[in-house]
Write a protein that holds these residues in place. Structure first.
Motif, mmCIF file in Angstrom:
data_model
loop_
_atom_site.group_PDB
_atom_site.id
_atom_site.type_symbol
_atom_site.label_atom_id
_atom_site.label_comp_id
_atom_site.label_asym_id
_atom_site.label_seq_id
_atom_site.Cartn_x
_atom_site.Cartn_y
_atom_site.Cartn_z
ATOM 1 N N LYS A 92 1.234 -7.234 13.748
ATOM 2 C CA LYS A 92 0.651 -7.885 14.921
ATOM 3 C C LYS A 92 1.232 -7.192 16.147
ATOM 4 C CE LYS A 92 0.528 -12.330 17.331
ATOM 5 N NZ LYS A 92 1.009 -13.711 17.290
ATOM 6 N N ARG A 93 0.382 -6.487 16.893
ATOM 7 C CA ARG A 93 0.792 -5.771 18.103
ATOM 8 C C ARG A 93 -0.063 -6.264 19.272
ATOM 9 N NH1 ARG A 93 4.113 -1.506 17.047
ATOM 10 N NH2 ARG A 93 4.289 -0.953 14.844
ATOM 11 N N ARG B 174 -4.374 -5.773 21.881
ATOM 12 C CA ARG B 174 -5.360 -6.854 21.828
ATOM 13 C C ARG B 174 -6.688 -6.473 22.472
ATOM 14 N NH1 ARG B 174 -2.572 -11.060 24.176
ATOM 15 N NH2 ARG B 174 -2.016 -11.828 22.134
ATOM 16 N N ASN B 175 -6.656 -5.793 23.605
ATOM 17 C CA ASN B 175 -7.888 -5.477 24.329
ATOM 18 C C ASN B 175 -8.511 -4.151 23.910
ATOM 19 O OD1 ASN B 175 -7.688 -7.845 25.800
ATOM 20 N ND2 ASN B 175 -6.391 -6.876 27.345
ATOM 21 N N ARG B 176 -7.903 -3.436 22.984
ATOM 22 C CA ARG B 176 -8.476 -2.177 22.508
ATOM 23 C C ARG B 176 -9.012 -2.359 21.102
ATOM 24 N NH1 ARG B 176 -3.859 1.703 24.881
ATOM 25 N NH2 ARG B 176 -2.619 0.179 23.764
ATOM 26 N N GLN B 177 -8.361 -1.827 20.091
ATOM 27 C CA GLN B 177 -8.893 -1.899 18.728
ATOM 28 C C GLN B 177 -8.520 -3.177 17.994
ATOM 29 O OE1 GLN B 177 -6.808 0.663 19.697
ATOM 30 N NE2 GLN B 177 -5.306 1.092 18.115
ATOM 31 N N GLY B 178 -7.768 -4.047 18.607
ATOM 32 C CA GLY B 178 -7.369 -5.306 17.992
ATOM 33 C C GLY B 178 -5.879 -5.315 17.697
ATOM 34 N N MET B 179 -5.281 -6.486 17.777
ATOM 35 C CA MET B 179 -3.835 -6.562 17.623
ATOM 36 C C MET B 179 -3.371 -6.604 16.168
ATOM 37 S SD MET B 179 -2.696 -10.307 18.836
ATOM 38 C CE MET B 179 -3.395 -11.789 18.183
ATOM 39 N N TRP B 180 -4.282 -6.774 15.216
ATOM 40 C CA TRP B 180 -3.908 -6.853 13.801
ATOM 41 C C TRP B 180 -4.184 -5.526 13.113
ATOM 42 C CZ3 TRP B 180 -1.106 -10.778 12.339
ATOM 43 C CH2 TRP B 180 -1.198 -11.970 13.041
ATOM 44 N N SER B 181 -3.280 -5.123 12.223
ATOM 45 C CA SER B 181 -3.535 -3.938 11.413
ATOM 46 C C SER B 181 -2.919 -4.118 10.033
ATOM 47 C CB SER B 181 -3.009 -2.666 12.077
ATOM 48 O OG SER B 181 -1.624 -2.755 12.287
ATOM 49 N N LEU B 182 -3.560 -3.501 9.054
ATOM 50 C CA LEU B 182 -3.095 -3.494 7.669
ATOM 51 C C LEU B 182 -2.702 -2.053 7.361
ATOM 52 C CD1 LEU B 182 -2.790 -5.074 4.974
ATOM 53 C CD2 LEU B 182 -5.100 -4.304 4.427
ATOM 54 N N VAL B 183 -1.424 -1.854 7.014
ATOM 55 C CA VAL B 183 -0.885 -0.513 6.805
ATOM 56 C C VAL B 183 -0.506 -0.360 5.336
ATOM 57 C CG1 VAL B 183 0.889 1.134 7.540
ATOM 58 C CG2 VAL B 183 -0.004 -0.531 9.172
ATOM 59 N N SER B 184 -0.870 0.786 4.740
ATOM 60 C CA SER B 184 -0.584 1.036 3.321
ATOM 61 C C SER B 184 0.861 1.486 3.129
ATOM 62 C CB SER B 184 -1.523 2.107 2.778
ATOM 63 O OG SER B 184 -1.162 3.367 3.296
ATOM 64 N N GLU B 185 1.225 1.647 1.871
ATOM 65 C CA GLU B 185 2.568 2.099 1.510
ATOM 66 C C GLU B 185 2.867 3.485 2.085
ATOM 67 O OE1 GLU B 185 5.250 2.531 -2.553
ATOM 68 O OE2 GLU B 185 3.150 1.954 -2.677
ATOM 69 N N ALA B 186 1.847 4.328 2.170
ATOM 70 C CA ALA B 186 2.009 5.682 2.693
ATOM 71 C C ALA B 186 2.047 5.729 4.215
ATOM 72 C CB ALA B 186 0.887 6.571 2.174
ATOM 73 N N GLY C 272 -8.212 -4.791 13.533
ATOM 74 C CA GLY C 272 -9.192 -5.743 14.015
ATOM 75 C C GLY C 272 -8.608 -6.807 14.914
ATOM 76 N N HIS C 273 -9.506 -7.609 15.443
ATOM 77 C CA HIS C 273 -9.138 -8.699 16.338
ATOM 78 C C HIS C 273 -8.865 -9.986 15.567
ATOM 79 C CE1 HIS C 273 -10.026 -6.403 19.954
ATOM 80 N NE2 HIS C 273 -11.102 -5.944 19.317
ATOM 81 N N VAL D 189 -8.920 -8.437 8.669
ATOM 82 C CA VAL D 189 -7.931 -7.399 8.365
ATOM 83 C C VAL D 189 -7.371 -7.586 6.959
ATOM 84 C CG1 VAL D 189 -5.650 -6.520 9.039
ATOM 85 C CG2 VAL D 189 -7.370 -6.969 10.777
ATOM 86 N N LEU D 190 -7.263 -8.825 6.500
ATOM 87 C CA LEU D 190 -6.718 -9.107 5.172
ATOM 88 C C LEU D 190 -7.750 -8.969 4.051
ATOM 89 C CD1 LEU D 190 -4.461 -12.199 5.935
ATOM 90 C CD2 LEU D 190 -3.801 -9.797 5.753
ATOM 91 N N ALA D 191 -9.004 -8.715 4.382
ATOM 92 C CA ALA D 191 -10.075 -8.644 3.382
ATOM 93 C C ALA D 191 -9.815 -7.631 2.262
ATOM 94 C CB ALA D 191 -11.414 -8.366 4.056
ATOM 95 N N PRO D 192 -9.318 -6.413 2.526
ATOM 96 C CA PRO D 192 -9.071 -5.487 1.411
ATOM 97 C C PRO D 192 -8.042 -6.007 0.404
ATOM 98 C CG PRO D 192 -9.046 -4.305 3.489
ATOM 99 C CD PRO D 192 -9.101 -5.763 3.813
ATOM 100 N N VAL D 193 -7.069 -6.750 0.862
ATOM 101 C CA VAL D 193 -6.064 -7.315 -0.043
ATOM 102 C C VAL D 193 -6.673 -8.468 -0.832
ATOM 103 C CG1 VAL D 193 -3.761 -8.330 -0.194
ATOM 104 C CG2 VAL D 193 -4.254 -6.649 1.581
ATOM 105 N N GLU D 194 -7.502 -9.261 -0.178
ATOM 106 C CA GLU D 194 -8.180 -10.382 -0.850
ATOM 107 C C GLU D 194 -9.044 -9.886 -2.007
ATOM 108 O OE1 GLU D 194 -8.265 -13.707 -0.313
ATOM 109 O OE2 GLU D 194 -7.167 -13.890 1.564
ATOM 110 N N ARG D 195 -9.649 -8.706 -1.841
ATOM 111 C CA ARG D 195 -10.516 -8.169 -2.897
ATOM 112 C C ARG D 195 -9.755 -7.870 -4.174
ATOM 113 N NH1 ARG D 195 -14.040 -4.377 0.817
ATOM 114 N NH2 ARG D 195 -12.340 -4.890 2.030
ATOM 115 N N LYS D 196 -8.449 -7.575 -4.057
ATOM 116 C CA LYS D 196 -7.647 -7.324 -5.258
ATOM 117 C C LYS D 196 -7.543 -8.569 -6.117
ATOM 118 C CE LYS D 196 -4.066 -4.658 -5.280
ATOM 119 N NZ LYS D 196 -2.732 -4.058 -5.024
ATOM 120 N N LEU D 197 -7.715 -9.747 -5.516
ATOM 121 C CA LEU D 197 -7.604 -11.004 -6.267
ATOM 122 C C LEU D 197 -8.880 -11.350 -7.025
ATOM 123 C CD1 LEU D 197 -5.685 -13.147 -3.658
ATOM 124 C CD2 LEU D 197 -4.820 -12.332 -5.845
#
Length: 115
Positions: free
Chosen positions: A71-72, A76-88, A95-96, A101-109
């Motif tokens: 959370k950055r 907030r006013n540019r690309q969104g304050m939330w980001s999902l970062v991989s291990e690499a 996203g905002h 932003v959590l959707a790719p992780v939810e798909r693993k379930l």
């Protein structure tokens, strides 16, 4: 009897610490709990700093985090304050809204069900 509230002194020029609010943390910990129950994650860490609040999820405590949810607020006013970062270290999604932003992780379930 009236209560007297004395304000806590605040140093000028010092930026406050960034953190997660209750709703955000509940959403993240809900996902974390489901990932633990599914056997994907075993540990987590929370880093609260002046520029970002970071939730890191680990497969094992001795490894690098599999995902970091950042959370950055300055973004907030540019690309969104939330980001999902991989291990690499690659940014997988920005996203905002936290849910998108959590959707790719939810798909693993999601599991395929045979008919």
């Amino acid at each position: 009897m009236s209560a007297i509230v004395t304000p806590f002194p605040v140093s000028r020029g010092v930026t406050p610490q960034i953190g997660f609010d209750r709703v955000e943390l509940m959403r993240i910990l809900d996902l974390y709990g489901r990932m633990v129950a599914a056997g994907f994650w075993r540990d987590y860490a929370i880093d609260l700093g002046r520029e970002a609040a970071i939730f890191s999820a680990f497969r094992r405590a001795t490894e690098r985090p599999e995902y970091r949810i950042e959370k950055r607020p300055e973004l907030r006013n540019r690309q969104g304050m939330w980001s999902l970062v991989s291990e690499a270290g690659a940014v997988l999604r920005r996203g905002h809204e936290l849910n998108s932003v959590l959707a790719p992780v939810e798909r693993k379930l999601l599991k395929l069900v045979e008919e």
